[in-house]
Each structure stands twice: as C-alpha cells, then as structure tokens.
Write an enzyme that holds these catalytic residues in place. Structure first.
Site, short mmCIF file in Angstrom:
data_model
loop_
_atom_site.label_atom_id
_atom_site.label_comp_id
_atom_site.label_asym_id
_atom_site.label_seq_id
_atom_site.Cartn_x
_atom_site.Cartn_y
_atom_site.Cartn_z
N GLU A 1 0.83 -1.21 0.00
CA GLU A 1 0.00 0.00 0.00
C GLU A 1 0.86 1.26 0.00
OE1 GLU A 1 -3.05 0.25 -0.60
OE2 GLU A 1 -3.63 -1.85 -0.45
N THR B 1 1.87 5.53 -7.48
CA THR B 1 2.67 4.72 -8.41
C THR B 1 1.81 3.61 -9.01
OG1 THR B 1 4.54 5.16 -6.97
CG2 THR B 1 4.87 3.50 -8.65
N TYR C 1 -7.07 5.82 4.47
CA TYR C 1 -7.13 4.79 3.44
C TYR C 1 -6.24 3.60 3.79
CZ TYR C 1 -5.90 2.09 -0.54
OH TYR C 1 -5.64 1.02 -1.33
N ASP D 1 -10.22 5.15 -2.20
CA ASP D 1 -9.14 5.77 -2.98
C ASP D 1 -9.76 6.37 -4.23
OD1 ASP D 1 -9.75 3.64 -4.58
OD2 ASP D 1 -7.72 2.84 -4.72
N CYS E 1 -19.33 -0.56 -19.21
CA CYS E 1 -20.52 -0.93 -18.44
C CYS E 1 -21.03 -2.33 -18.80
CB CYS E 1 -21.62 0.11 -18.63
SG CYS E 1 -21.12 1.76 -18.10
N CYS F 1 -26.72 0.62 -11.48
CA CYS F 1 -25.88 1.82 -11.57
C CYS F 1 -26.68 3.01 -12.11
CB CYS F 1 -24.67 1.54 -12.46
SG CYS F 1 -23.63 2.99 -12.67
FE1 SF4 Z 1 -20.64 1.49 -15.83
FE2 SF4 Z 1 -21.71 2.05 -13.50
FE3 SF4 Z 1 -20.35 -0.19 -13.78
FE4 SF4 Z 1 -19.07 2.13 -13.75
S1 SF4 Z 1 -20.21 1.22 -12.06
S2 SF4 Z 1 -18.74 0.45 -15.19
S3 SF4 Z 1 -20.53 3.46 -14.78
S4 SF4 Z 1 -22.23 0.36 -14.83
#
Ligand code: SF4
Length: 380
Positions: free
Chosen positions: A47, A53, A130, A148, A207, A216
């Site tokens: 980490e 990097t 984090y 992050d 997606c 989403c």
């Molecule tokens: Fe697409 Fe949402 Fe998945 Fe990101 S989280 S790849 S925006 S479907």
C-alpha cells in the site's frame, strides 16, 4: 468516529451490490503478489508503494523489497540508506522513510505486531485513513472501508453523486462503510478498487462488463462518465532548473536533498532554479561553492529535458563541469561511482539527464524528451 451524513442512498440499495461485486472480483481479479498474502507487513509495504505509483511499476519493487526485508523486524533493523536504496527509482522517498520509521514504532510499542485497529494504525507514520482501512480489512478481515481514487469514481457513478468538499468525501466513506460490513470485507474493498482500475475507468467505462451495471445510476443516465465531474486543475507553473554534472575519476557529484529542494530524490545532481535574465552556469557555480564547498567551472549546455512534478513543469538544463576542486561538505554531497548509481535513491529527473549524457543505463520512471547537446560528457 465520523458523523454519518444526513442523506445517503438506502442501506438496501448499497448492500445488494455486495454479492455481485465479491463474486466478480474472485473470478476476474488480476494476480498481484500482494493479493497472495494476508501478512499485514507485506500489505503495508504494497500500500505504501502503490501510493502515487502504478501497479506494473510496483510489482518488481515489491518483490525485491520483501526479499531484502522479509519481515517487519528486518525492516526496523535496517539502515535508512539501505531502505532508500531498495526504493531507488520509485520516487517519493518519504514513503520509504515513513515505512521504516513505522516498522520501528511497531517493534518498540506493539511488540512487533502490526496493530489491527485502524485508529492505532493511523498513529503510525505515513498511515492515513485509506491505508489503515486497507491493512485492517485485507490483512485482518476487519469491516473497515477504503476510499481511494478508484473507489471514489465507482461510488460516485453507482449512486450518481457529485462528492464535493469534505461533506462529499464523508458521504463516500459512509457508503463504503456500509458496503464493507459483512463477510469478506477485504474482497469487497478490493472488488471496488479493481472495478475502478479495470472496468469503471475514468474515460469510457465498460458498463457491459460491469457486475453491478443493473443497479448503476450513472449507466441508467446514458452518460456514465459524467460522474464525478473532473476537478479543476491547479494552473501549472513552469521554471528553468539548471543541473551540474560534475564527474571526477569515474564518479559523479550528488547532493543530498534539502527541505524545499525542487527534485524529489534523496540524492540528486546539484541543481538551481534560474530566474529570468540569470546565467545558468554562473548561478550553479555559485550555488555549488556555497552549498557544498566545491569549486567547479561549468561548460555550455550539455543536455536538456522536460520534467513535471505535480503542477510544476521544469525545463532541465544540464551543464557539465570542465574542472572541479575541493571536497563536498560531509553529509551534504558525495561522489558516487557511475557503476553504483542504480543503488542510490535519485529522482527520475537526475536519471533522465545522466542517461541523456550516456552516464547511466538505469531506466527512467517517466517518458522524456531528451536532447543531448553535442560534446556532452561520456563515461570515463
Ligand atoms: Fe458502468 Fe456504472 Fe459499472 Fe461504472 S459502475 S462500469 S458506470 S455500470
């Protein structure tokens, strides 16, 4: 303990993401060496190296570092110069110093056992929210979140959030906290980070390959990479930085980093910022005499390069010494044999210039635009 923000997505909406994320991670994760261990020390090393990097750069350094310092006790007992040499080429050497200092603290105050509790972890140098969450969840299976840059992007898109300021950040940490609660919190955290690194990338998220596409909000909008809005970048500043290449009997003069120095190596070619209207060679000659007690006569421009550090853009101008007298002040400067340069923690700017002049074969960490000037020095 952080305050829970008032407006959060419903707990059920958050928690139904867990199973598909973990399943996807277990099937598609990249095989990285730090994913084969639950040793908190090794995870701490990884980490620390991964801050600022890229993964591909870190892998060989991680392996070599653990060969040299296989245990926390070995790192705690090592000399700082040894640790910095093992870090040589990764840059941001304060991470290496903090890691060694942290290992010493763990030996002295915690009997050599890395603490499990994030609050205690955060008392160690270089360990923030984090890193504490990563060590606690990946090594100890604690239900602790990590946020992050990748997680921030994934969560922003999943919930169509625009995380602004401290309140926005806190909202993301709360959502990540709700997600981390349950079985395999380490895998869940890694799933979010891996999704952001490989599928939900900043431009053109894939997606169709995403395990949580159905839930989403950004994908449903038809414009997923609208979230999060890019931060307005700080305006870049530019400057000329002259570097002295002083070679004597097959060794090159390096200067130890001082507070506020523009380059980020522990040892670098002596350098001076050149204000408009000043002559680079004369300014450098005066700086070397004042800082190191070394008198040099510098030749004309031998090589140039461009170099960026955060929002600072430098034009590097290297001048080779025609003559040199005097010894560098102890602790401030030293001549390093050209054949030993790969064991000294120098910045990539120094490496670029030495390579341009044919003085080292060490690889640079970044791409360069080098222009060796005719007549520059060669290995002697
Ligand atoms: Fe697409 Fe949402 Fe998945 Fe990101 S989280 S790849 S925006 S479907």
């Amino acid at each position: 303990m952080s305050r829970r923000p008032a407006v959060l997505p419903a707990d059920a909406a958050i928690r139904r993401l867990r199973a598909p994320l973990v399943r996807w991670y277990r099937r598609h994760r990249r095989d990285l060496p730090w994913r084969r261990t639950t040793d908190p020390y090794a995870i701490w090393v990884s980490e620390s190296m991964l801050q600022q990097t890229q993964v591909a750069t870190v892998v060989p350094y991680y392996r070599r570092f653990l060969e040299l310092f296989p245990t926390l006790e070995a790192l705690a007992a090592a000399a700082e110069d040894e640790v910095l040499a093992a870090w040589s080429g990764l840059g941001y050497y304060r991470r290496a110093r903090a890691l060694r200092e942290g290992a010493r603290m763990v030996v002295e105050r915690h009997g050599g056992r890395v603490p499990r509790d994030p609050e205690t972890l955060r008392t160690l140098p270089g360990v923030g929210r984090y890193t504490a969450g990563a060590i606690a969840s990946l090594a100890f299976g604690a239900e602790e979140p990590v946020v992050d840059g990748n997680v921030r992007r994934v969560l922003s898109r999943l919930f169509a959030l625009e995380p602004r300021g401290a309140a926005g950040d806190e909202r993301l940490w709360s959502i990540a906290g709700a997600l981390a609660r349950g079985s395999a919190p380490g895998d869940l955290n890694q799933a979010l980070m891996e999704l952001g690194a490989t599928v939900c990338t900043s431009r053109s998220p894939s997606c169709a390959a995403c395990p949580v596409a159905r839930d989403c909000a950004a994908r449903a909008s038809g414009d997923p990479d609208r979230w999060p809005a890019p931060k307005s970048p700080k305006p870049a500043t530019s400057a000329r930085l002259a570097l002295a290449v002083v070679v004597r009997r097959g060794a090159v003069l390096l200067e130890r980093r001082s507070p506020g120095a523009p380059l980020r190596g522990e040892w670098d070619l002596p350098a001076a910022l050149i204000a408009d209207g000043l002559r680079a060679a004369a300014t450098l000659e005066a700086a070397l005499a004042a800082r190191l007690g070394v008198r040099v006569a510098l030749g004309p421009l031998a090589a140039t390069s461009r170099h960026a550090i955060l929002d600072r853009r430098f034009v590097l101008e290297a001048h080779a010494a025609r003559s040199v007298s005097g010894r560098p002040a102890a602790g401030r400067g030293r001549f390093v044999p050209l054949g030993a340069l790969d064991r000294v923690p120098v910045s990539s700017a120094t490496t670029k210039i030495l390579r341009a002049l044919g003085l080292t074969a060490a690889p640079t960490a970044a791409s360069t635009s080098l222009r060796p000037a005719p007549g520059g020095p060669r290995r002697r």
